[in-house]
Write a protein that holds these residues in place. Structure first.
Motif, PDB file in Angstrom:
ATOM      1  N   GLN C  12       1.601 -14.215  -1.100  1.00  0.00           N
ATOM      2  CA  GLN C  12       2.144 -15.411  -1.749  1.00  0.00           C
ATOM      3  C   GLN C  12       2.685 -15.079  -3.131  1.00  0.00           C
ATOM      4  O   GLN C  12       3.777 -15.489  -3.516  1.00  0.00           O
ATOM      5  N   LEU C  13       1.896 -14.284  -3.877  1.00  0.00           N
ATOM      6  CA  LEU C  13       2.350 -13.913  -5.217  1.00  0.00           C
ATOM      7  C   LEU C  13       3.638 -13.112  -5.149  1.00  0.00           C
ATOM      8  O   LEU C  13       4.563 -13.336  -5.925  1.00  0.00           O
ATOM      9  N   LEU C  14       3.671 -12.173  -4.177  1.00  0.00           N
ATOM     10  CA  LEU C  14       4.888 -11.364  -4.017  1.00  0.00           C
ATOM     11  C   LEU C  14       6.090 -12.248  -3.752  1.00  0.00           C
ATOM     12  O   LEU C  14       7.161 -12.062  -4.332  1.00  0.00           O
ATOM     13  N   LEU C  15       5.884 -13.243  -2.875  1.00  0.00           N
ATOM     14  CA  LEU C  15       6.968 -14.158  -2.520  1.00  0.00           C
ATOM     15  C   LEU C  15       7.490 -14.872  -3.763  1.00  0.00           C
ATOM     16  O   LEU C  15       8.699 -14.922  -4.022  1.00  0.00           O
ATOM     17  N   TYR C  16       6.559 -15.401  -4.571  1.00  0.00           N
ATOM     18  CA  TYR C  16       7.004 -16.174  -5.731  1.00  0.00           C
ATOM     19  C   TYR C  16       7.617 -15.272  -6.792  1.00  0.00           C
ATOM     20  O   TYR C  16       8.572 -15.658  -7.476  1.00  0.00           O
ATOM     21  N   ILE C  17       7.076 -14.045  -6.926  1.00  0.00           N
ATOM     22  CA  ILE C  17       7.670 -13.122  -7.898  1.00  0.00           C
ATOM     23  C   ILE C  17       9.097 -12.782  -7.490  1.00  0.00           C
ATOM     24  O   ILE C  17      10.027 -12.786  -8.315  1.00  0.00           O
ATOM     25  N   ALA C  18       9.284 -12.534  -6.172  1.00  0.00           N
ATOM     26  CA  ALA C  18      10.627 -12.214  -5.683  1.00  0.00           C
ATOM     27  C   ALA C  18      11.557 -13.392  -5.907  1.00  0.00           C
ATOM     28  O   ALA C  18      12.721 -13.218  -6.323  1.00  0.00           O
ATOM     29  N   THR C  19      11.057 -14.616  -5.659  1.00  0.00           N
ATOM     30  CA  THR C  19      11.900 -15.803  -5.881  1.00  0.00           C
ATOM     31  C   THR C  19      12.301 -15.917  -7.350  1.00  0.00           C
ATOM     32  O   THR C  19      13.458 -16.211  -7.669  1.00  0.00           O
TER      33      THR C  19
END
Lengths: 103, 170, 112, 311
Positions: C12-19
């Motif tokens: 989830q963190l990776l997803l939001y960081i990428a966003t």
């Protein structure tokens, strides 16, 4: 919240899920209407009516889980959204009409 | 235009204060009243200064009106949901005019806002004239929309005391 | 807390960081390409949204790992809150300047 | 799993809205997409356990930015459509941006996944701060310098924008919008008061309350109400400056009240009085933020200035 959810009887869980599903149905119907209807005025019909009842149904479904003040707040939110929905529907329709008459 | 008496004014502002405290209780769960007291005073002053007050209603007519309104809300939503989901074109949009018999501009605005939640109608404009005309967009011109609007207007006239008098601020 | 290695961030963190990074990139692209000034102001706002989002994710880190009694970082939240209000006031200032610019560009043509 | 699905949908929606806002040909569409983007951003912040930011962003994204951008659009011609860009004009920035994105991502993936030590420090100091909500404690006690300087920045932005504010277009307001906004005004005041009160123990506080009040005031101003709310009015100027003035006065008072055996530190409150001091500062900061933002968004009619120009 979890405590009250555990204490709920099977009947009220069923009722609440039913109401939530009905609300979902009206939201989906309103969205489909917004895509299918031919002009902006008809789309306003779909969004205003279906969504205000859909939100009301979802609010009613959620009311099984809250205490008195939370339910009051939910009711207040629904009334406000409904009123602002119908007012903004009228304002949008009037704006679209004036643009149409101008063109 | 008759000036309301002192007692009526007091009751009106007391009702307004009660409505505000109900909202505050809903927001906070019934806490923080020490902060609400000055806030309520400020709100009442604002309402006095902006000449806002609750519209005078006949309490006997309230349950009937609510019942009517909820029924029409469900019918309207069902109507539009059915038209949206049914196969084939179930719509014939038209512009229609409706002669408003209510005289107060505030009541007319209330009527126009509520008409948008009724089956098949959406208010667009109120044109002043003799009589005032409500310009409506009707989703299906062949359906019977006129009786619904007339019924709503009748209910509103029953509900609002000031349909003949002045002083409503809505 | 001394090691700076490739740590296992949750998906989830990776997803939001990428966003957040993509929002930043989209904003930069709009800022370079966008022909109108208003669009460039919007692009700046999108860049700031990306940066704020990165900060929110950084504040959220402790929660995502399921640490006991964890709470999001209040210092970062306070900084972003300050940043939000400053960003909207800067936008308003820029739009006021833009409006005056348009006015002065338009006026010499009308005057004889 | 379902949460990850929600996250993915939200992130994709955010990216799509931002991209569409940047790429749309019509400026009006860009502004509308940007407003939708701001609302989705509020949702993302609620998801990422930042309800304070979600509240502020909802008021800013839905209320203020929309009014700002649409009034800016109304001032310039609406029919500007961007000329289609040629491929090299699109390609070179795109390659640059993609390269930059790769670099940023590579750097960001090195981030440690542990929370910063400041969280624990803030939690430990919370007892002495006078409030029980950590964000409010940071804003108005631990790092009150930031808040004070932020109020100064707001004032500077207003002072900068006032002389250049272009003449307002005379807008017509419909009676329905007028009566609806008047009806909503007490509701907005009540909600702002609630947010201010809640800031001591829950998400909320001066910023959110101020932004909400400003959004309400902007709607009223756009409907030709609240005409006293302009820079010409002496009391409004006082209100705008009041946030900073009260902040500094209270800080001086706290400095004076500090007992002799304790080191006096600028902008630190005695723990016993901290709750009251923070509430006092917040009330005036709310009013100052609200009036400043309203004046920034609505701008100044400036009639006499305009007349001299047109002659």
């Amino acid at each position: 919240m979890t405590n009250s959810a555990e204490q709920l009887s099977a009947l009220s869980i069923l009722l609440s899920s039913l109401l939530l599903l009905v609300g979902l149905f009206f939201f989906i119907a309103g969205s489909i209407g917004m895509l299918r209807f031919p002009d902006s005025f008809s789309r306003l019909h779909a969004v205003t009516k279906a969504d205000s009842l859909g939100l009301g149904s979802i609010v009613a479904g959620l009311m099984f889980y809250g205490d008195l003040w939370q339910n009051l707040l939910l009711l207040l939110i629904w009334l406000l959204v409904m009123a602002s929905g119908s007012v903004s529907c009228q304002l949008l329709a009037r704006f679209a009409k004036t643009q149409q008459d101008k063109a | 235009m008759a000036m309301p008496t002192q007692g009526a004014v007091f009751i009106r502002y007391a009702a307004l204060g009660a409505a505000f405290s109900l909202c505050w209780a809903a927001l906070t769960g019934g806490r923080g009243w020490w902060f609400f007291l000055p806030l309520c005073l400020l709100l009442l002053l604002w309402c006095y200064w902006d000449k806002l007050s609750l519209p005078p209603v006949r309490f006997k007519a309230v349950p009937g009106f609510l019942l009517f309104f909820c029924r029409q809300l469900v019918l309207g939503a069902w109507d539009v949901a059915w038209r949206a989901l049914a196969p084939g074109k179930k719509w014939a949009p038209q512009w229609q005019r409706y002669d408003v018999s209510m005289t107060q501009p505030a009541s007319q605005r209330l009527l126009a806002s509520m008409v948008s939640l009724l089956p098949g109608t959406c208010a667009v404009n109120i044109e002043t004239g003799q009589p005032d005309v409500l310009l409506l967009h009707v989703l299906d011109g062949d359906a019977d929309w006129r009786s619904g609007v007339a019924a709503l207007e009748q209910q509103l006239v029953k509900l609002l005391c000031n349909e003949q008098r002045q002083g409503s601020t809505l | 807390m001394t090691e700076l290695s490739m740590t296992e961030l949750s998906p989830q963190l990776l997803l939001y960081i990428a966003t957040a990074a993509c929002l930043f990139a989209i904003g930069v692209y709009g800022f370079i390409v966008g022909p109108q000034t208003l669009r460039r102001i919007l692009a700046l706002n999108i860049i700031s949204a990306g940066i704020f989002m990165l900060m929110v994710v950084l504040a959220y880190r402790g929660l995502a790992n399921g640490q006991a009694r964890a709470s999001p970082d209040p210092v970062l939240h306070a900084l972003i809150l300050t940043g939000l209000v400053v960003a909207v006031s800067a936008t308003a200032f820029a739009l006021a300047l833009l409006g005056r610019l348009k006015q002065t560009q338009a006026s010499p043509e009308h005057q004889p | 799993m379902s949460l990850l699905l929600f996250d993915t949908a939200l992130c994709l929606l955010l990216l799509a809205l931002a991209l569409a806002s940047m790429l749309s040909r019509q400026l009006v569409n860009a502004v509308m997409l940007y407003i939708a983007f701001g609302l989705m951003m509020a949702l993302a912040w609620a998801r990422l356990a930042a309800p304070d930011l979600a509240l502020a962003e909802a008021a800013i994204g839905a209320g203020l930015t929309g009014a700002l951008c649409f009034s800016a659009l109304a001032r310039q011609q609406l029919d500007i459509t961007a000329a289609a860009l040629s491929w090299p004009q699109r390609l070179w920035p795109a390659t640059f941006v993609v390269l930059m994105l790769g670099g940023i991502l590579a750097a960001l993936l090195q981030l440690p996944s542990v929370a910063s030590p400041l969280v624990a420090v803030a939690q430990a100091e919370l007892i002495n701060s006078g409030v029980s909500h950590p964000v409010t404690a940071v804003l108005l006690n631990f790092r009150s310098w930031d808040t004070l300087l932020e109020l100064v920045v707001l004032l500077l932005a207003l002072l900068g924008a006032l002389p250049v504010a272009p003449a307002e277009k005379s807008a017509t307001s419909w009676s329905l919008g007028l009566s609806w906004s008047r009806l909503l005004a007490p509701m907005v005041i009540l909600l702002a008061g609630y947010l201010l009160w809640a800031g001591a123990s829950q998400p909320g506080g001066a910023f959110q309350a101020g932004v909400l009040l400003a959004a309400g005031a902007v709607v009223l101003r756009l409907n030709q109400q609240l005409n006293w709310l302009s820079w010409c009015n002496f009391w409004v100027r006082l209100l705008v400056v009041a946030g900073i003035a009260v902040f500094v006065l209270v800080a001086l008072l706290a400095l004076w009240l500090t007992p002799a055996n304790v080191d006096a530190v600028w902008l630190s409150w005695p723990p016993l009085l901290a709750g009251g001091i923070i509430l006092l500062i917040e009330v005036f900061a709310t009013l100052a933020i609200a009036s400043t933002l309203t004046l920034l968004v609505v701008g100044e009619p400036a009639p006499q200035h305009n007349r001299t120009e047109s002659v």
